[in-house]
Design an enzyme around this catalytic site. Structure first.
Site, PDB file in Angstrom:
ATOM      1  N   SER A   1      68.078  68.518  68.347  1.00  0.00           N
ATOM      2  CA  SER A   1      68.280  68.910  69.729  1.00  0.00           C
ATOM      3  C   SER A   1      69.590  69.658  69.932  1.00  0.00           C
ATOM      4  CB  SER A   1      68.220  67.644  70.594  1.00  0.00           C
ATOM      5  OG  SER A   1      68.034  67.958  71.938  1.00  0.00           O
TER       6      SER A   1
ATOM      7  N   ASP B   1      73.966  81.792  63.667  1.00  0.00           N
ATOM      8  CA  ASP B   1      73.572  83.119  64.157  1.00  0.00           C
ATOM      9  C   ASP B   1      74.776  84.035  64.369  1.00  0.00           C
ATOM     10  OD1 ASP B   1      70.947  82.296  64.106  1.00  0.00           O
ATOM     11  OD2 ASP B   1      70.898  81.729  66.225  1.00  0.00           O
TER      12      ASP B   1
ATOM     13  N   LYS C   1      63.691  69.560  67.010  1.00  0.00           N
ATOM     14  CA  LYS C   1      63.416  69.256  68.417  1.00  0.00           C
ATOM     15  C   LYS C   1      63.915  70.406  69.283  1.00  0.00           C
ATOM     16  CE  LYS C   1      64.518  66.178  72.239  1.00  0.00           C
ATOM     17  NZ  LYS C   1      65.052  67.264  73.077  1.00  0.00           N
TER      18      LYS C   1
END
Length: 727
Positions: A483, A494, A508
């Site tokens: 999560s 990224d 999740k």
């Protein structure tokens, strides 16, 4: 669990739209005549109350209309709910008979109608039959304890019967439980040869099981069924009854309001397990570990309620409360008799910070090219935040980001060369905190994209240009990193800001909003229900909700690249072997989980690129692993786990079992010493206790070593990778 702060426009609109519907529906539920309950002789005949009926109906309305998945409550879903409920009650098929299951089959396709109407009679009937069987089997076991067992006989006890058929008859079940009693007694006999004392010990154990079973109340049954219901919708939509809602919010904030004492139950007493330094219990100088609490009163003049024999959660509800309020306890000090006069201790409740469950730091040192490299390790157990303090405008509210910022400042003062963020087993928490924490390592920019049920996408950004740490960074994750952890580690990856190490994360990718049902269900209805069901319930201190809390899946989050973390999670740049079975834990193992998908990427600028250095770092890591005894032992641990995971039975032949356990114990002791020596620690002698505060975490040390390798690379490699120049 990942929670948006409950001030989203979509949630406000949701409440406005459904308010009148809920008022009408809840009122009807309150006044409707429920179907007559089927009594189950031999059980405690627990029954639902009007409050639970209203909550069930309300939750069904919210899920039907506002859950992200838009799952219809129909016969197909009813069967999923039914199967989950039965599994939660008796996963290993040790209690219910095949005839019970055949009897329950008529409810397979009616539970959807039950939850929509708030009718819980069928649910409670199923539980009461289960409880009847449970009590029967434990009483049968007590009667078998004095039986003369032959421990030389070659019998086998199947302790995991999940894949086996339901037991067909009572006589077969009796045989099964006779073997269980024999196994329990054999375990005691192997540790203590006084069989008479062993029998007495086992009887007390079984009697304690009966005592605990008899303390179950209708709220336990309701919570169990609501778990089955909500998990059938999706794995992360969940209902919490008032006690569990309080615990959830304590976990989210890492603090509570109370006296600062950990409690446990022993011999029907609520006893003190631990005392928080600096808390009210500590400052009173009148309470000690193992003291027993026999009474609780509110305020200076409130009447004492005797809590002997109470469930611990009910006692905790009385002892916790709003800071600044008074609670009085009747205490039997450790060692005093039950007939002693209890002393009265008065305390003012305070806010208790759970420091042991907050972010922590340490420093590990490594040698690289003749230099000593200091790596700071920050362990982050969750993305916590004190929402109440935050909403009140307190600038010093407790949160993951605030704690980590202080730890980073401290590590920088201590001159660390790099930082590893240990996010293993961090199941998530606040979405806002995931964004804020990312902002400590980047200047500004998008962190996560959130798409709601109407396909509207919101890009959540870090707007603060301040950077708390701009140096070499690695993130350590495992299968239980989920999560908010996946948002944070995904954004770091990224942006090219840090190296991700470990195993594929949980996967999740859904967003939940915590809905206080007290704010949805009208106060007038609450008062009517209180008049009906309030008698005999523990006095509330105002520290818990009345109706509980629904964590409702309302959106799905995506990385700034457009990829969802749903199912796939975050893939590390350098992978470690997983001790956690990947095929048993993870979003992709959940039948009701949402699928992976992709949306458009958002506009962001990478700050670095580790692509050129990852092959070199991976090569150095693999070379080290080939020569590492610790790595070999880790692989052996994984293999042993898989081997034992498939074991479903145990021999009841004493000689064979002793031989097997002696061999296991010898191997375990030798393996432990091998691992200690491999980590540079001295081997232990037989019976010697393990020293405290020793760190045998090989993977954490290896994560620091990889970051050390990166720091030692030539500048032609490292200048393009993830460090931010400080202006």
């Amino acid at each position: 669990m990942l929670n948006l702060i409950p001030d989203l426009k979509t949630v406000k609109d949701m409440f406005k739209k459904c308010y009148l519907l809920l008022v009408l529906g809840a009122a009807l539920a309150c006044h409707a005549s429920p179907r007559k309950m089927i009594k189950v002789a031999g059980s405690n005949d627990l029954q639902p109350d009007e409050q639970q009926s209203v909550v069930c109906k309300t939750v069904a309305e919210l899920i039907t209309n506002y859950n992200y998945k838009k799952v219809p409550l129909n016969d197909s879903l009813s069967q999923v709910i039914y199967n989950r409920y039965i599994k939660m009650l008796d996963e290993s098929h040790n209690y219910l008979l095949a005839s019970d299951i055949a009897d329950f089959d008529k409810y397979k396709t009616v539970l959807d109608d039950d939850v929509k109407s708030g009718n819980l009679n069928d649910v409670f009937y199923i539980f009461n039959v289960y409880q009847k069987r449970y009590i029967e089997h434990i009483n049968y076991s007590i009667a078998q304890v004095d039986k003369n067992f032959d421990f030389d006989k070659n019998e086998v006890f199947n302790y995991d019967r999940e894949k086996l058929p339901w037991v067909g008859s009572q006589s077969e079940m009796d045989d099964l439980w006779t073997l269980r009693v024999k196994y329990d007694l054999l375990n005691l006999k192997m540790a203590n040869s006084d069989l008479a004392k062993d029998r007495e010990t086992l009887k007390k154990r079984y009697q304690n099981l009966l005592s605990q079973e008899n303390k179950l109340n209708n709220q336990d049954v309701f919570q169990l069924f609501m778990d089955a219901f909500t998990e059938a919708i999706d794995p992360h939509t969940s209902y919490f009854d008032p006690a569990n809602a309080a615990n959830f919010n304590i976990d989210m904030s890492r603090q509570l309001e109370g006296i600062g004492a950990g409690l446990f139950t022993e011999n029907e007493y609520i006893s003190i397990r631990s005392i928080v330094p600096g808390g009210p219990a500590d400052k009173s100088h009148q309470i000690g570990v193992d003291d027993r609490i026999v009474g609780v009163a509110q305020g200076k003049d409130g009447e004492f309620q005797n809590v002997v024999g109470w469930r611990i959660d009910n006692a905790i509800a009385l002892i916790r409360g709003t800071k600044g309020t008074i609670v009085r306890l009747q205490i039997l000090p450790k060692g005093s008799s039950a007939a002693s006069k209890p002393k009265v201790v008065e305390m003012v409740r305070e806010k208790i910070i759970l420091k042991d469950e907050s972010a922590k730091k340490e420093i590990k040192t490594y040698e690289s090219n003749g230099k000593t490299i200091k790596i700071g390790v920050i362990s982050v157990p969750a993305f916590y935040i004190d929402f109440n303090d935050y909403k009140s405008g307190n600038p010093n509210y407790k949160s993951t980001t605030h704690d980590v910022k202080l730890l980073i400042d401290s590590l920088k003062q201590q001159g660390v060369d790099g930082i590893v963020m240990d996010m293993r087993e961090n199941g998530g928490g606040s979405l806002m905190e995931a964004i804020e924490l990312t902002g400590l390592f980047i200047k500004t920019g998008p962190v996560v994209q959130v798409r709601n049920a109407n396909d509207q996408v919101e890009v959540d950004k870090d707007e603060d240009p301040a950077v708390a740490y701009s140096g070499p960074l690695a993130i350590l994750v495992d299968r239980f990193s989920a999560s908010a952890t996946e948002i944070f580690s995904g954004a770091i990856q990224d942006y090219g800001r840090g190296i991700i190490l470990g195993t594929q994360t949980y996967g999740k990718g859904s967003v939940q909003n915590a809905i206080d049902l007290d704010k949805v269900i009208p106060a007038s209805l609450r008062d009517k229900i209180a008049a009906l069901v309030g008698k005999g319930k523990p006095v509330s201190t105002g520290s818990q909700t009345v109706f509980g809390q629904l964590n409702l899946t309302i959106a799905k989050f995506y990385r700034i690249t457009g990829n969802s973390t749903q199912h796939k999670g975050v893939m590390p740049d350098i992978q470690f072997p997983s001790v956690i079975p990947m095929d048993k834990y993870g979003e992709d193992t959940e039948p009701s989980a949402m699928p992976f998908d992709i949306i458009a990427k958002t506009d962001y600028t990478k700050v670095g690129d580790f692509t050129p250095v990852i092959p070199q770092l991976t090569k150095l890591h693999e070379q080290r692993m080939e020569a590492s005894a610790s790595y070999k032992y880790l692989q052996e641990d994984i293999a042993d786990f898989k081997k034992h995971e498939n074991e479903k039975s145990v021999t009841l032949n004493e000689e064979q079992l002793k031989k097997q356990r002696d061999a296991d114990e010898k191997k375990s002791f030798e393996d432990e010493n091998d691992r200690r020596v491999a980590m540079g620690l001295p081997a232990l002698k037989k019976g010697q206790p393990k020293p405290t505060n020793e760190d045998l975490d090989f993977l954490k040390r290896e994560a620091g070593q990889i970051l050390t390798d990166y720091i030692g690379l030539d500048s032609k490699f490292s200048r393009t990778a993830g460090t931010i120049p400080v202006n």
